[in-house]
Design a protein around this motif. Structure first.
Motif, PDB file in Angstrom:
ATOM      1  N   GLU A   1       0.840  -1.193   0.000  1.00 40.04           N
ATOM      2  CA  GLU A   1       0.000   0.000   0.000  1.00 40.04           C
ATOM      3  C   GLU A   1       0.879   1.248   0.000  1.00 40.04           C
ATOM      4  N   ALA A   2       0.491   2.251  -0.773  1.00 40.41           N
ATOM      5  CA  ALA A   2       1.297   3.457  -0.939  1.00 40.41           C
ATOM      6  C   ALA A   2       0.651   4.654  -0.265  1.00 40.41           C
ATOM      7  N   GLU A   3       1.494   5.564   0.189  1.00 40.17           N
ATOM      8  CA  GLU A   3       1.025   6.844   0.698  1.00 40.17           C
ATOM      9  C   GLU A   3       0.971   7.841  -0.459  1.00 40.17           C
ATOM     10  N   GLU A   4       0.289   8.934  -0.235  1.00 40.70           N
ATOM     11  CA  GLU A   4       0.183   9.941  -1.287  1.00 40.70           C
ATOM     12  C   GLU A   4       1.541  10.474  -1.706  1.00 40.70           C
ATOM     13  N   VAL A   5       2.495  10.535  -0.759  1.00 35.15           N
ATOM     14  CA  VAL A   5       3.807  11.085  -1.083  1.00 35.15           C
ATOM     15  C   VAL A   5       4.674  10.103  -1.865  1.00 35.15           C
ATOM     16  N   ASP A   6       4.282   8.837  -1.935  1.00 38.16           N
ATOM     17  CA  ASP A   6       5.102   7.832  -2.614  1.00 38.16           C
ATOM     18  C   ASP A   6       5.008   7.926  -4.127  1.00 38.16           C
ATOM     19  N   VAL A   7       3.851   8.293  -4.626  1.00 42.04           N
ATOM     20  CA  VAL A   7       3.648   8.380  -6.073  1.00 42.04           C
ATOM     21  C   VAL A   7       2.916   9.680  -6.393  1.00 42.04           C
ATOM     22  N   GLU A   8       3.274  10.263  -7.501  1.00 44.95           N
ATOM     23  CA  GLU A   8       2.617  11.483  -7.948  1.00 44.95           C
ATOM     24  C   GLU A   8       1.520  11.128  -8.947  1.00 44.95           C
ATOM     25  N   ILE A   9       0.292  11.493  -8.612  1.00 48.20           N
ATOM     26  CA  ILE A   9      -0.849  11.229  -9.497  1.00 48.20           C
ATOM     27  C   ILE A   9      -1.483  12.570  -9.858  1.00 48.20           C
ATOM     28  N   ARG A  10      -1.444  12.896 -11.125  1.00 54.53           N
ATOM     29  CA  ARG A  10      -2.030  14.159 -11.573  1.00 54.53           C
ATOM     30  C   ARG A  10      -3.524  13.976 -11.847  1.00 54.53           C
ATOM     31  N   ARG A  11      -4.298  14.922 -11.382  1.00 50.95           N
ATOM     32  CA  ARG A  11      -5.760  14.850 -11.541  1.00 50.95           C
ATOM     33  C   ARG A  11      -6.162  14.735 -13.004  1.00 50.95           C
TER      34      ARG A  11
END
Length: 358
Positions: free
Chosen positions: A208-218
């Motif tokens: 499971e990943a945290e928001e800071v682990d991967v960058e997801i653009r809206r």
């Protein structure tokens, strides 16, 4: 190794003093970081203290054997020396294992995806069996296991695919070896001639990943809503509460329908998507670290057949390490700890061998 261990012990003592300072709790982010480092070093320090104590006792015991004149006392000292000469190498090996670099992802929770493969409805039933096996194992471990999404098969009791969220202590480090193709050999209930059929299901274990682990653009996301395929409720099957998110650059899809509100399903689907993207990132990193990609056990190659469940012989065989058990019913009830421990030991042995060659 001893110099490194001594520096670790000194750092552990420094952390203990820092955490005892009331001002440390003022910065919660820093406090959590320090506390995690303290916890990570605790097992090493305990093992080092045992090792150092055993070495001192061994030296004292040898001196007593050399200097003692009383035959009875000399015999007792020699017996103690023999026991310590066996114990010290064991403690040293334990320390070497503890000093191996830890995979940061091992402490994470997981998203587990189970998909029916070849075998039609029998494969879907086997996917359901695997789901229950992991649910029961999670319960034994004191973990929390939740169904995030599922697609039922055309027949009763089976799943074409199901996604689980499993949270607890060191979940990924324990379950990461389950990724791969699981094969079952048994006589289906619909088989009138008694012939054994072979079916398969795949398991993917994602940290499971945290928001800071991967960058997801809206702007890279496409959101779709639909009616849940659940068994009813205030909103289920009446309004579009289920959510499907597509990450257009990669084509990855995450969906959730288990919650009663669209917002909750969206949050869970985003958690699943982050785990999938983080898994890609993690595998790219592991590809660069050859010592973690030497074997299927370390790499978790999902395209490989890792295990066979043979019902007529009540046998489970893990093909990566040659493990065989003839307690299939208990295994499917979640009693898989012996195999998981064997897989961990196999990985540790390989990593120790790699470290010795480095």
């Amino acid at each position: 190794m001893l110099e490194r261990l001594q520096s670790i012990k000194e750092r552990h003592m420094d952390l203990e003093r820092l955490l005892a300072d009331p001002e440390a709790a003022a910065d919660q982010a820093r406090f959590r970081k320090l506390n995690k480092e303290y916890s990570d070093l605790r097992d090493i320090v305990r093992a080092y203290d045992l090792y150092a104590g055993a070495r001192r006792q061994l030296e004292e015991s040898r001196q007593m054997v050399a200097s003692e004149e009383d035959p009875e006392m000399k015999a007792m000292a020699r017996e103690e020396t023999d026991a310590l000469e066996r114990r010290v190498p064991e403690l040293e090996q334990e320390l070497r294992l503890l000093l191996l670099p830890k995979d940061e992802a091992d402490s994470r929770n997981v998203i587990m995806e189970i998909r029916a493969g070849t075998g039609g409805e029998e494969a879907a039933l086997f996917a359901a069996d695997l789901m229950r096996m992991y649910q029961r194992y999670a319960e034994r471990q004191g973990w929390r296991c939740e169904v995030l999404d599922y697609t039922e098969s055309s027949g009763p009791g089976g799943f074409r695919e199901v996604t689980l969220s499993i949270t607890g202590h060191d979940v990924y480090g324990t379950l990461k070896f389950e990724s791969g193709v699981h094969r079952v050999q048994r006589v289906p209930e619909t088989e009138t001639q008694g012939r054994i059929h072979t079916s398969a299901a795949s398991v993917a274990v994602l940290p499971e990943a945290e928001e800071v682990d991967v960058e997801i653009r809206r702007e890279d996301l496409r959101f779709d809503t639909y009616r849940s395929g659940g068994k009813g409720g205030q909103n289920v099957n009446k309004v579009e509460t289920a959510v499907r998110i597509t990450h257009e650059p990669t084509g990855l899809v995450a969906a959730c329908q288990e919650e009663r509100s669209q917002l909750q399903n969206k949050e869970r689907a985003m958690k699943m998507l982050r785990a999938k993207l983080y898994d890609i990132k993690l595998r790219e990193q592991q590809q660069e670290r050859a010592d973690l990609r030497r074997t299927m056990v370390s790499g978790g190659d999902r395209s490989a057949k890792i295990r066979t469940y043979n019902y007529p012989q009540s046998r489970v065989t893990d093909h990566r390490i040659g493990f065989t058990s003839h307690a299939l019913p208990g295994f499917l009830q979640g009693e898989i700890g012996e195999l998981i421990d064997a897989l961990k030991m196999h990985e540790q042995a390989e990593r120790l061998e790699e470290a010795a060659r480095a």
